[in-house]
Design a protein around this motif. Structure first.
Motif, PDB file in Angstrom:
ATOM      1  N   ARG A  59       0.746  -1.204  -0.118  1.00 23.59           N
ATOM      2  CA  ARG A  59       0.069  -0.260   0.037  1.00 23.59           C
ATOM      3  C   ARG A  59       0.862   1.256   0.155  1.00 23.59           C
ATOM      4  NH1 ARG A  59      -3.575   0.154   4.862  1.00 23.59           N
ATOM      5  NH2 ARG A  59      -1.536   0.969   5.870  1.00 23.59           N
ATOM      6  N   ALA A  60       0.505   2.132  -0.931  1.00 26.30           N
ATOM      7  CA  ALA A  60       1.186   3.359  -0.904  1.00 26.30           C
ATOM      8  C   ALA A  60       0.788   4.211   0.255  1.00 26.30           C
ATOM      9  CB  ALA A  60       0.988   4.117  -2.086  1.00 26.30           C
ATOM     10  N   GLU A  61       1.671   5.179   0.662  1.00 28.17           N
ATOM     11  CA  GLU A  61       1.496   5.874   2.031  1.00 28.17           C
ATOM     12  C   GLU A  61       1.266   7.517   1.717  1.00 28.17           C
ATOM     13  OE1 GLU A  61       3.884   5.214   5.401  1.00 28.17           O
ATOM     14  OE2 GLU A  61       3.704   2.943   5.298  1.00 28.17           O
ATOM     15  N   PRO A  62       0.179   7.907   1.091  1.00 24.50           N
ATOM     16  CA  PRO A  62       0.459   9.310   0.573  1.00 24.50           C
ATOM     17  C   PRO A  62       0.571  10.445   1.583  1.00 24.50           C
ATOM     18  CG  PRO A  62      -1.950   8.592   0.797  1.00 24.50           C
ATOM     19  CD  PRO A  62      -1.231   7.673   0.948  1.00 24.50           C
ATOM     20  N   SER A  63       0.379   9.984   2.828  1.00 24.97           N
ATOM     21  CA  SER A  63       0.739  11.096   3.812  1.00 24.97           C
ATOM     22  C   SER A  63       2.353  11.096   4.317  1.00 24.97           C
ATOM     23  CB  SER A  63       0.102  10.627   5.357  1.00 24.97           C
ATOM     24  OG  SER A  63       0.317   9.467   5.849  1.00 24.97           O
ATOM     25  N   ALA A  64       2.998  10.182   3.851  1.00 22.44           N
ATOM     26  CA  ALA A  64       4.547  10.039   4.166  1.00 22.44           C
ATOM     27  C   ALA A  64       5.350  10.862   3.209  1.00 22.44           C
ATOM     28  CB  ALA A  64       4.956   8.569   4.011  1.00 22.44           C
ATOM     29  N   GLY A  65       6.579  11.473   3.680  1.00 26.91           N
ATOM     30  CA  GLY A  65       7.356  12.141   2.954  1.00 26.91           C
ATOM     31  C   GLY A  65       8.057  11.315   2.451  1.00 26.91           C
ATOM     32  N   GLN A  66       9.245  11.715   1.677  1.00 28.10           N
ATOM     33  CA  GLN A  66      10.167  10.859   1.132  1.00 28.10           C
ATOM     34  C   GLN A  66      11.720  11.385   1.879  1.00 28.10           C
ATOM     35  OE1 GLN A  66       9.769   8.497  -0.945  1.00 28.10           O
ATOM     36  NE2 GLN A  66       7.566   8.651  -0.438  1.00 28.10           N
ATOM     37  N   LEU A  67      12.386  10.350   2.171  1.00 34.45           N
ATOM     38  CA  LEU A  67      13.662  10.438   2.616  1.00 34.45           C
ATOM     39  C   LEU A  67      14.521  10.341   1.377  1.00 34.45           C
ATOM     40  CD1 LEU A  67      13.678   9.053   6.095  1.00 34.45           C
ATOM     41  CD2 LEU A  67      13.420  11.406   5.584  1.00 34.45           C
ATOM     42  N   THR A  68      14.487  11.197   0.544  1.00 37.51           N
ATOM     43  CA  THR A  68      15.289  11.167  -0.691  1.00 37.51           C
ATOM     44  C   THR A  68      16.855  11.071  -0.686  1.00 37.51           C
ATOM     45  OG1 THR A  68      15.398  13.573  -1.083  1.00 37.51           O
ATOM     46  CG2 THR A  68      13.563  12.248  -1.978  1.00 37.51           C
ATOM     47  N   GLY A  69      17.299  11.781   0.438  1.00 33.34           N
ATOM     48  CA  GLY A  69      19.040  11.622   0.629  1.00 33.34           C
ATOM     49  C   GLY A  69      19.337  10.401   1.512  1.00 33.34           C
ATOM     50  N   HIS A  70      20.558  10.060   1.498  1.00 30.23           N
ATOM     51  CA  HIS A  70      21.296   9.152   2.215  1.00 30.23           C
ATOM     52  C   HIS A  70      21.292   9.457   3.639  1.00 30.23           C
ATOM     53  CE1 HIS A  70      21.812   6.547  -1.280  1.00 30.23           C
ATOM     54  NE2 HIS A  70      22.243   7.640  -2.028  1.00 30.23           N
ATOM     55  N   ARG A  71      21.338  10.837   3.798  1.00 31.04           N
ATOM     56  CA  ARG A  71      21.545  11.283   5.313  1.00 31.04           C
ATOM     57  C   ARG A  71      20.843  12.560   5.334  1.00 31.04           C
ATOM     58  NH1 ARG A  71      26.015  14.236   5.446  1.00 31.04           N
ATOM     59  NH2 ARG A  71      26.687  13.740   7.559  1.00 31.04           N
ATOM     60  N   VAL A  72      20.178  12.308   6.660  1.00 40.34           N
ATOM     61  CA  VAL A  72      18.730  13.466   6.891  1.00 40.34           C
ATOM     62  C   VAL A  72      19.333  14.106   8.150  1.00 40.34           C
ATOM     63  CG1 VAL A  72      16.613  13.303   7.490  1.00 40.34           C
ATOM     64  CG2 VAL A  72      17.510  11.368   5.932  1.00 40.34           C
ATOM     65  N   GLY A  73      19.318  15.176   8.315  1.00 39.03           N
ATOM     66  CA  GLY A  73      19.434  16.178   9.275  1.00 39.03           C
ATOM     67  C   GLY A  73      18.144  16.469  10.231  1.00 39.03           C
TER      68      GLY A  73
END
Length: 244
Positions: free
Chosen positions: A128-142
């Motif tokens: 199931r897709a989660e439309p409310s979720a953002g995308q952690l597109t980077g390998h590193r998240v601050g």
């Protein structure tokens, strides 16, 4: 006859009781699944090398490497979804299993229909897709003075670079928060998003995981500023998140 094997979910049943393995395999096959069995962790590893599986039904009590050790190992590798079978009344095993990465658990003895329903629920949530979720597109998240390496699953201090170990359950929970900064998430939502199940009465799994995560990222865990509690609402990551 049309061959549908390429679209049938493939389930690996790992249990040292042959009667249980055979009965579960027959029931799953009658209900549109492919099923393969293994009697222990050694045979399971061989089957995993030889084929691809959508979910593992994994017994906790097995000779040799037990189910909890197997679950911890496979979860760390991100291999596949896991539904654990636990002895009736062994609440500690169920809680530990969920904390180290199992998607769900089912106490023995169990109704085959409930096992089937839980397997289907895990696979639905996977697809199931989660439309409310953002995308952690980077390998590193601050966030809030911390950096999470999403590939290595390593959390480090943005200033000192000191690394903090995360369990599989803590990594899943933190990722859910980071994908939804400043969203209020209920315990039910957090359980659904991290382990694909609903909260039971007096279920403190999420509260315990949040508490442990706070001890690792908050300056004062007793007065949290990063993961805040909203009375009657749930929890919220009260900070901004950016891909580095």
């Amino acid at each position: 006859m049309t061959d549908n094997s390429h679209i049938q979910p493939h389930i690996l049943i790992v249990d040292d009781h042959r009667e249980i393995r055979d009965a579960v395999a027959r029931y799953l096959e009658k209900n549109g699944f492919r099923a393969t069995s293994a009697q222990d962790a050694v045979e399971m590893d061989a089957k995993l090398v030889a084929g691809r599986f959508d979910l593992i039904v994994l017994d906790v009590m097995m000779p040799g490497e037990d189910g909890l050790s197997v679950c911890r190992r496979l979860s760390a590798e991100g291999r596949t979804h896991i539904l654990m079978l636990t002895a009736l009344g062994e609440e500690t095993d169920r809680i530990v299993g969920l904390e180290i990465g199992a998607d769900d658990y089912l106490p023995k003895p169990f109704n085959p229909r409930e096992l089937l329903a839980r397997i289907k629920a895990i696979l639905r949530r996977r697809d199931r897709a989660e439309p409310s979720a953002g995308q952690l597109t980077g390998h590193r998240v601050g966030f809030a003075g911390w950096v999470l390496d999403t590939d290595r699953r390593v959390l480090s201090n943005a200033t000192s670079g000191a690394e903090t170990d995360l369990t599989t359950a803590e990594f899943k929970l933190l990722t859910v928060f980071l994908e939804r900064p400043r969203f209020v998430l209920s315990r039910d939502q957090l359980l659904d998003l991290t382990s694909g199940r609903s909260a039971q009465v007096f279920d403190r799994t999420i509260d315990n995981q949040v508490s442990r995560l706070r001890r690792k990222i908050e300056t004062d865990p007793g007065r949290p500023e990063i993961i805040t509690t909203l009375r009657g609402g749930g929890y919220c990551l009260a900070t901004d998140v950016k891909n580095l």
